[in-house]
Design a protein around this motif. Structure first.
Motif, PDB file in Angstrom:
ATOM      1  N   ASP A   2       0.815  -1.218   0.000  1.00 35.12           N
ATOM      2  CA  ASP A   2       0.000   0.000   0.000  1.00 35.12           C
ATOM      3  C   ASP A   2       0.846   1.265   0.000  1.00 35.12           C
ATOM      4  O   ASP A   2       0.371   2.327   0.396  1.00 35.12           O
ATOM      5  CB  ASP A   2      -0.917   0.017   1.225  1.00 35.12           C
ATOM      6  CG  ASP A   2      -1.897  -1.134   1.227  1.00 35.12           C
ATOM      7  OD1 ASP A   2      -2.348  -1.523   0.133  1.00 35.12           O
ATOM      8  OD2 ASP A   2      -2.197  -1.648   2.312  1.00 35.12           O
ATOM      9  N   LEU A   3       2.086   1.171  -0.453  1.00 39.23           N
ATOM     10  CA  LEU A   3       2.995   2.308  -0.376  1.00 39.23           C
ATOM     11  C   LEU A   3       2.445   3.539  -1.088  1.00 39.23           C
ATOM     12  O   LEU A   3       2.548   4.647  -0.572  1.00 39.23           O
ATOM     13  CB  LEU A   3       4.371   1.956  -0.942  1.00 39.23           C
ATOM     14  CG  LEU A   3       5.439   3.037  -0.800  1.00 39.23           C
ATOM     15  CD1 LEU A   3       5.671   3.376   0.668  1.00 39.23           C
ATOM     16  CD2 LEU A   3       6.737   2.600  -1.447  1.00 39.23           C
ATOM     17  N   ASN A   4       1.854   3.372  -2.240  1.00 43.84           N
ATOM     18  CA  ASN A   4       1.346   4.531  -2.976  1.00 43.84           C
ATOM     19  C   ASN A   4       0.247   5.267  -2.225  1.00 43.84           C
ATOM     20  O   ASN A   4       0.193   6.488  -2.244  1.00 43.84           O
ATOM     21  CB  ASN A   4       0.850   4.125  -4.363  1.00 43.84           C
ATOM     22  CG  ASN A   4       2.000   3.758  -5.277  1.00 43.84           C
ATOM     23  OD1 ASN A   4       3.115   4.226  -5.097  1.00 43.84           O
ATOM     24  ND2 ASN A   4       1.729   2.918  -6.251  1.00 43.84           N
ATOM     25  N   VAL A  11       6.304   5.189   5.957  1.00 43.63           N
ATOM     26  CA  VAL A  11       7.629   5.759   6.169  1.00 43.63           C
ATOM     27  C   VAL A  11       7.820   6.112   7.641  1.00 43.63           C
ATOM     28  O   VAL A  11       8.863   5.828   8.231  1.00 43.63           O
ATOM     29  CB  VAL A  11       7.852   6.982   5.254  1.00 43.63           C
ATOM     30  CG1 VAL A  11       9.082   7.764   5.657  1.00 43.63           C
ATOM     31  CG2 VAL A  11       7.953   6.544   3.798  1.00 43.63           C
ATOM     32  N   LYS A  12       6.820   6.709   8.251  1.00 44.28           N
ATOM     33  CA  LYS A  12       6.915   7.065   9.667  1.00 44.28           C
ATOM     34  C   LYS A  12       7.098   5.822  10.529  1.00 44.28           C
ATOM     35  O   LYS A  12       7.952   5.794  11.416  1.00 44.28           O
ATOM     36  CB  LYS A  12       5.677   7.838  10.112  1.00 44.28           C
ATOM     37  CG  LYS A  12       5.752   8.293  11.550  1.00 44.28           C
ATOM     38  CD  LYS A  12       4.561   9.136  11.943  1.00 44.28           C
ATOM     39  CE  LYS A  12       4.710   9.546  13.396  1.00 44.28           C
ATOM     40  NZ  LYS A  12       3.620  10.388  13.840  1.00 44.28           N
ATOM     41  N   ARG A  13       6.322   4.790  10.266  1.00 44.96           N
ATOM     42  CA  ARG A  13       6.382   3.551  11.047  1.00 44.96           C
ATOM     43  C   ARG A  13       7.745   2.874  10.925  1.00 44.96           C
ATOM     44  O   ARG A  13       8.253   2.301  11.878  1.00 44.96           O
ATOM     45  CB  ARG A  13       5.267   2.611  10.600  1.00 44.96           C
ATOM     46  CG  ARG A  13       5.191   1.326  11.422  1.00 44.96           C
ATOM     47  CD  ARG A  13       4.019   0.435  11.024  1.00 44.96           C
ATOM     48  NE  ARG A  13       4.192  -0.093   9.683  1.00 44.96           N
ATOM     49  CZ  ARG A  13       3.396   0.163   8.651  1.00 44.96           C
ATOM     50  NH1 ARG A  13       2.350   0.951   8.800  1.00 44.96           N
ATOM     51  NH2 ARG A  13       3.615  -0.373   7.470  1.00 44.96           N
TER      52      ARG A  13
END
Length: 87
Positions: A2-4, A11-13
């Protein structure tokens, strides 16, 4: 997968800044000042977090260098070897 759609949360996690309190060894951070792949602010944030926690670290921001610090590879490798020898 689910990066998009969830880039910011992922990114935070995954950022080490989020779990700096669990780092139990001295940390060497080497970052090229002209890194276009990872902002130098990431390393600066990590250094601030480690400092606030009283964790041992060293931050080297290498002027004129990008992500791999290829133009100063000999220095980069020497810095890392020296760090490991001392810690």
């Amino acid at each position: 997968p689910d990066l998009n759609s969830q880039r910011s949360a992922i990114v935070k996690r995954r950022s080490a800044v989020q779990w700096a309190d669990r780092i139990g060894k001295p940390v060497l951070i080497i970052h090229g000042a002209k890194d276009s792949e990872v902002s130098v602010t990431q390393s600066l944030d990590m250094a601030r977090q480690l400092s606030a926690l009283g964790k041992p670290f060293q931050l080297l921001v290498v002027e004129g260098e990008g992500h791999t610090i290829a133009g100063r590879a000999v220095d980069r490798d020497a810095w890392a070897m020296d760090w490991f020898a001392r810690h």
